[in-house]
Motif scaffolding. Structure first.
Motif, PDB file in Angstrom:
ATOM      1  N   ARG A  29      45.888  22.232 112.087  1.00  0.00           N
ATOM      2  CA  ARG A  29      44.498  22.453 112.499  1.00  0.00           C
ATOM      3  C   ARG A  29      43.781  23.307 111.459  1.00  0.00           C
ATOM      4  O   ARG A  29      44.413  24.078 110.734  1.00  0.00           O
ATOM      5  CB  ARG A  29      44.434  23.169 113.857  1.00  0.00           C
ATOM      6  N   ASP A  30      42.436  23.186 111.447  1.00  0.00           N
ATOM      7  CA  ASP A  30      41.645  24.056 110.580  1.00  0.00           C
ATOM      8  C   ASP A  30      41.221  25.300 111.349  1.00  0.00           C
ATOM      9  O   ASP A  30      41.617  25.503 112.505  1.00  0.00           O
ATOM     10  CB  ASP A  30      40.444  23.309 109.982  1.00  0.00           C
ATOM     11  N   GLN A  31      40.418  26.153 110.729  1.00  0.00           N
ATOM     12  CA  GLN A  31      40.034  27.414 111.359  1.00  0.00           C
ATOM     13  C   GLN A  31      39.200  27.227 112.626  1.00  0.00           C
ATOM     14  O   GLN A  31      39.067  28.152 113.438  1.00  0.00           O
ATOM     15  CB  GLN A  31      39.262  28.289 110.375  1.00  0.00           C
ATOM     16  N   TYR A  32      38.625  26.036 112.785  1.00  0.00           N
ATOM     17  CA  TYR A  32      37.809  25.758 113.974  1.00  0.00           C
ATOM     18  C   TYR A  32      38.596  24.999 115.038  1.00  0.00           C
ATOM     19  O   TYR A  32      38.021  24.481 115.993  1.00  0.00           O
ATOM     20  CB  TYR A  32      36.566  24.960 113.579  1.00  0.00           C
ATOM     21  N   SER A  33      39.911  24.886 114.825  1.00  0.00           N
ATOM     22  CA  SER A  33      40.835  24.185 115.735  1.00  0.00           C
ATOM     23  C   SER A  33      40.690  22.670 115.700  1.00  0.00           C
ATOM     24  O   SER A  33      41.210  21.977 116.579  1.00  0.00           O
ATOM     25  CB  SER A  33      40.707  24.700 117.170  1.00  0.00           C
ATOM     26  N   ASN A  34      39.992  22.136 114.693  1.00  0.00           N
ATOM     27  CA  ASN A  34      39.999  20.687 114.504  1.00  0.00           C
ATOM     28  C   ASN A  34      41.372  20.257 113.990  1.00  0.00           C
ATOM     29  O   ASN A  34      41.932  20.898 113.094  1.00  0.00           O
ATOM     30  CB  ASN A  34      38.956  20.275 113.464  1.00  0.00           C
ATOM     31  N   VAL A  35      41.919  19.179 114.562  1.00  0.00           N
ATOM     32  CA  VAL A  35      43.191  18.660 114.037  1.00  0.00           C
ATOM     33  C   VAL A  35      42.943  18.013 112.680  1.00  0.00           C
ATOM     34  O   VAL A  35      41.838  17.547 112.393  1.00  0.00           O
ATOM     35  CB  VAL A  35      43.836  17.664 115.021  1.00  0.00           C
ATOM     36  N   ILE A  36      43.982  17.996 111.840  1.00  0.00           N
ATOM     37  CA  ILE A  36      43.850  17.476 110.479  1.00  0.00           C
ATOM     38  C   ILE A  36      44.807  16.304 110.300  1.00  0.00           C
ATOM     39  O   ILE A  36      46.014  16.500 110.112  1.00  0.00           O
ATOM     40  CB  ILE A  36      44.148  18.567 109.438  1.00  0.00           C
ATOM     41  N   PRO A  37      44.298  15.086 110.357  1.00  0.00           N
ATOM     42  CA  PRO A  37      45.156  13.925 110.104  1.00  0.00           C
ATOM     43  C   PRO A  37      45.364  13.714 108.608  1.00  0.00           C
ATOM     44  O   PRO A  37      44.625  14.234 107.764  1.00  0.00           O
ATOM     45  CB  PRO A  37      44.362  12.770 110.724  1.00  0.00           C
ATOM     46  N   GLY A  38      46.382  12.927 108.283  1.00  0.00           N
ATOM     47  CA  GLY A  38      46.560  12.459 106.919  1.00  0.00           C
ATOM     48  C   GLY A  38      47.183  13.427 105.941  1.00  0.00           C
ATOM     49  O   GLY A  38      47.181  13.163 104.736  1.00  0.00           O
ATOM     50  N   ILE A  39      47.755  14.534 106.409  1.00  0.00           N
ATOM     51  CA  ILE A  39      48.457  15.429 105.485  1.00  0.00           C
ATOM     52  C   ILE A  39      49.804  14.799 105.145  1.00  0.00           C
ATOM     53  O   ILE A  39      50.590  14.451 106.023  1.00  0.00           O
ATOM     54  CB  ILE A  39      48.659  16.827 106.101  1.00  0.00           C
ATOM     55  N   ALA A  40      50.076  14.644 103.855  1.00  0.00           N
ATOM     56  CA  ALA A  40      51.295  13.963 103.407  1.00  0.00           C
ATOM     57  C   ALA A  40      52.542  14.684 103.917  1.00  0.00           C
ATOM     58  O   ALA A  40      52.589  15.916 103.959  1.00  0.00           O
ATOM     59  CB  ALA A  40      51.320  13.887 101.888  1.00  0.00           C
ATOM     60  N   ALA A  41      53.541  13.895 104.297  1.00  0.00           N
ATOM     61  CA  ALA A  41      54.792  14.472 104.802  1.00  0.00           C
ATOM     62  C   ALA A  41      55.409  15.438 103.803  1.00  0.00           C
ATOM     63  O   ALA A  41      55.983  16.462 104.190  1.00  0.00           O
ATOM     64  CB  ALA A  41      55.771  13.349 105.135  1.00  0.00           C
ATOM     65  N   ALA A  42      55.277  15.140 102.520  1.00  0.00           N
ATOM     66  CA  ALA A  42      55.871  15.997 101.485  1.00  0.00           C
ATOM     67  C   ALA A  42      55.252  17.382 101.445  1.00  0.00           C
ATOM     68  O   ALA A  42      55.845  18.314 100.894  1.00  0.00           O
ATOM     69  CB  ALA A  42      55.735  15.334 100.115  1.00  0.00           C
ATOM     70  N   ASN A  43      54.060  17.530 102.033  1.00  0.00           N
ATOM     71  CA  ASN A  43      53.367  18.823 102.040  1.00  0.00           C
ATOM     72  C   ASN A  43      53.637  19.638 103.300  1.00  0.00           C
ATOM     73  O   ASN A  43      52.985  20.658 103.528  1.00  0.00           O
ATOM     74  CB  ASN A  43      51.866  18.619 101.868  1.00  0.00           C
TER      75      ASN A  43
END
Length: 205
Positions: free
Chosen positions: A107-121
């Motif tokens: 999530r970001d600082q506003y509690s929005n979920v963040i899709p698409g972050i690479a598994a390697a990260n």
């Protein structure tokens, strides 16, 4: 915003108070026009938001709702250590068993979920670091900002599970209890007497 009449002539001098911008969605900040329409029939406003979603921007000029609208896509901010989370299930496992499933939510600082972050990260860790088997995430975060890993161990020490997302260590951790496996062998600290007799209790060593 460009104000025109039915013949596409621009309309200068429309008071700023008569030009009203609106947006769908939530958590929006709209700064309405501060200036009248200029010689090109134009004035400006700004729209920002802390909610990650698609928004439809519209305008009303002199109480006339303008037909054209625009879609604004608000993307999530960067990963937040404070609002991102991890959960484990179960929280108690058996040494040498299948382990626990770790669910990570970015999530970001506003509690929005963040899709698409690479598994390697996304890197899961367990402390103490010895005799653990960690299967790192194989998939990028999904539409809910989530991906999963597994942690197993052959040691019975309690483990602390943590995660790093995009090089940001997440504040939340989870405690994992590892119980001993079912005994399969028995050993003597002192060997029994070689002269033991059948049916007679062994002497205390």
């Amino acid at each position: 915003i460009t104000a025109r009449d039915q013949y596409s002539n621009v309309i200068p001098g429309i008071a700023a108070a008569n030009v009203v911008v609106a947006s769908t969605g939530t958590d929006n900040t709209i700064i309405q026009p501060a200036a009248d329409t200029d010689v090109n029939g134009q004035t400006t406003a700004t729209v920002s938001s802390t909610k990650s979603e698609n928004k439809t921007i519209s305008v009303t000029i002199n109480a006339t709702g303008i037909t054209q609208t625009q879609v604004l896509t608000v993307a999530p901010d960067v990963v937040s250590a404070a609002t991102s989370t991890l959960a484990i299930a179960p929280s108690t496992i058996t040494a040498g068993g299948t382990g626990t499933t770790v669910t990570i939510t970015a999530r970001d600082q506003y509690s929005n979920v963040i899709p698409g972050i690479a598994a390697a990260n996304i890197v899961v860790a367990a402390l103490p670091a010895t005799n653990n088997t960690i299967t790192q995430p194989a998939l990028a975060t999904d539409a809910n900002g989530q991906t999963q890993a597994t942690v197993a161990s052959t040691n019975t020490d309690p483990r602390t599970i943590s995660v790093t997302i995009n090089a940001t260590p997440i504040t939340q951790t989870q405690a994992l209890t590892v119980n001993a496996a079912t005994p399969v062998t028995m050993s003597f600290t002192t060997q029994p007497s070689a002269t033991a007799t059948a049916g007679v209790n062994l002497a205390v060593q």
